[in-house]
Design an enzyme around this catalytic site. Structure first.
Site, PDB file in Angstrom:
ATOM      1  N   ASP A   1       4.555   1.907  -6.670  1.00  0.00           N
ATOM      2  CA  ASP A   1       3.423   1.080  -6.220  1.00  0.00           C
ATOM      3  C   ASP A   1       3.024   0.078  -7.306  1.00  0.00           C
ATOM      4  OD1 ASP A   1       1.330   0.445  -4.427  1.00  0.00           O
ATOM      5  OD2 ASP A   1      -0.037   1.872  -5.389  1.00  0.00           O
ATOM      6  N   HIS A   2       2.742  -1.146  -6.882  1.00  0.00           N
ATOM      7  CA  HIS A   2       2.200  -2.187  -7.784  1.00  0.00           C
ATOM      8  C   HIS A   2       3.024  -2.377  -9.051  1.00  0.00           C
ATOM      9  CE1 HIS A   2      -1.444  -3.402  -5.729  1.00  0.00           C
ATOM     10  NE2 HIS A   2      -1.713  -2.142  -5.470  1.00  0.00           N
TER      11      HIS A   2
ATOM     12  N   GLU B   1       3.594  -8.660  -2.070  1.00  0.00           N
ATOM     13  CA  GLU B   1       2.199  -9.001  -1.846  1.00  0.00           C
ATOM     14  C   GLU B   1       2.017 -10.501  -1.938  1.00  0.00           C
ATOM     15  OE1 GLU B   1      -0.597  -6.421  -3.554  1.00  0.00           O
ATOM     16  OE2 GLU B   1      -1.952  -8.000  -4.213  1.00  0.00           O
TER      17      GLU B   1
ATOM     18  N   ASN C   1      -2.736   2.150   2.267  1.00  0.00           N
ATOM     19  CA  ASN C   1      -2.719   2.697   0.906  1.00  0.00           C
ATOM     20  C   ASN C   1      -4.097   3.213   0.507  1.00  0.00           C
ATOM     21  OD1 ASN C   1      -0.149   1.651   0.821  1.00  0.00           O
ATOM     22  ND2 ASN C   1      -0.460   0.451  -1.030  1.00  0.00           N
TER      23      ASN C   1
ATOM     24  N   THR D   1      -8.305   5.876  -4.339  1.00  0.00           N
ATOM     25  CA  THR D   1      -9.620   6.225  -4.898  1.00  0.00           C
ATOM     26  C   THR D   1     -10.338   7.293  -4.081  1.00  0.00           C
ATOM     27  OG1 THR D   1      -9.761   3.998  -5.793  1.00  0.00           O
ATOM     28  CG2 THR D   1     -11.826   5.221  -5.610  1.00  0.00           C
TER      29      THR D   1
HETATM   30  O1  G3H Z   1      -1.899   0.629  -3.951  1.00  0.00           O
HETATM   31  C1  G3H Z   1      -2.808   1.469  -3.855  1.00  0.00           C
HETATM   32  C2  G3H Z   1      -3.992   1.213  -3.064  1.00  0.00           C
HETATM   33  O2  G3H Z   1      -4.162  -0.101  -2.746  1.00  0.00           O
HETATM   34  C3  G3H Z   1      -5.171   2.082  -3.298  1.00  0.00           C
HETATM   35  O3  G3H Z   1      -6.420   1.425  -3.356  1.00  0.00           O
HETATM   36  O4  G3H Z   1      -7.737   3.082  -4.664  1.00  0.00           O
HETATM   37  O5  G3H Z   1      -8.852   1.285  -3.413  1.00  0.00           O
HETATM   38  O6  G3H Z   1      -7.730   3.149  -2.183  1.00  0.00           O
HETATM   39  P1  G3H Z   1      -7.750   2.295  -3.402  1.00  0.00           P
HETATM   40 ZN    ZN Z   2      -2.965  -1.447  -4.038  1.00  0.00          ZN
END
Ligand code: G3H
Ligand code: ZN
Length: 277
Positions: free
Chosen positions: A82-83, A134, A226, A229
């Protein structure tokens, strides 16, 4: 069973279902996500972010553990990077056997984003790995996930054609790491993006979105949702509560186990909200 991300996400997109994609930070997260998905009878995506890799100092230990948890599961489980902004990390994930990567060039100019993402797509596709990218309309410190950022549907279609990505993260009103669940998402824009873009759409920063709007976002055309948090909140609240009621405990399994059980229950609940079954 370890399942290609392509299989899980593309099947859900065709059926109009959501896919829960949840972040793994500790091994307990991977165990909890799979337990929750098994309880819900739904597939799930385990994702490890570049930030989590920085925290651990490397990808292989946690990545290999997530792959092992996925292989041992009774439900379909994909493992995703991810990211990632570091291309060498993308290459490592491909070598480890991840089913997909998100290459995040959202802070680059459009031209640079297209050029570097296309290179990542060529490498990943040569190894059968699915690529999420993205596209943001607004730069700046918060990048695409500043609450005001919006992805333009025509630009998004052009971007997918130019890069060959398999799934696209778009900006529709969420922002990352919200502790409250009151983000106002643009459902009309999701529907327009869904009509314009030929690949599954990904919603980032979904912790800030109330349950009813998560369900509506999937109905409007979002597929991969996704969430990180919200599960950290759940995990930490359970650990705090356990330690407060058991101040003499020193065995880490006791309180981490309480966090893991709480996350599994929340994952099963969220998968229901997303219609992920
Ligand atoms: O790539 C991970 C997510 O975009 C998580 O975002 O922590 O705001 O749910 P979030
Ligand atoms: Zn994200």
């Amino acid at each position: 069973m370890l399942t290609p991300t392509a299989e899980i996400v593309d099947a859900a997109a065709r059926a109009g279902r959501g896919v829960g994609a949840f972040n793994v930070i500790q091994l307990e997260h991977a165990e909890a996500l799979v337990a929750g998905a098994e309880a819900a009878g739904a597939p799930v995506v385990l994702q490890i972010s570049e930030n989590a890799v920085r925290y651990h100092g490397s990808l292989a230990p946690l990545g290999s553990a997530a792959l092992a948890v996925a292989r041992a599961s009774a439900t379909a489980v994909a493992v995703h990077l991810d990211h990632a902004t570091d291309v060498s990390l993308v290459h490592e994930a491909v070598r480890l056997g991840f089913g997909s990567v998100m290459y995040d060039a959202s802070t680059m100019s459009y031209a640079d984003n297209v050029a570097s993402t296309s290179d990542v797509v060529a490498h990943c596709h040569a190894h059968g790995v699915y690529v999420e990218a993205e596209l943001g309309a607004v730069g700046g410190k918060d990048g695409v996930h500043a609450p005001g950022a919006r992805t333009d549907p025509d630009e998004a279609r052009g971007y997918v054609e130019a890069t060959g990505v398999d799934a696209l993260a778009v900006a529709v009103g969420t922002s990352h790491a919200m502790l409250t669940r009151d983000a106002a998402i643009d459902l009309e824009l999701i529907a327009r993006l869904h009509a314009a873009v030929p690949v599954p759409l990904v919603l980032h920063g979904s912790s800030g979105v109330p349950d009813a709007d998560l369900t509506r976002a999937v109905a409007a055309g979002m597929t991969k949702i996704n969430i990180a948090t919200q599960l950290n909140k759940t995990f930490t609240a359970a650990v705090r509560a356990y330690l407060a009621s058991n101040p003499e405990v020193v065995d880490t399994r006791k309180y981490l186990g309480a966090g893991r059980a709480a996350v599994a229950a929340e994952v099963a609940r969220l998968l229901g909200v997303l219609g992920a079954r």
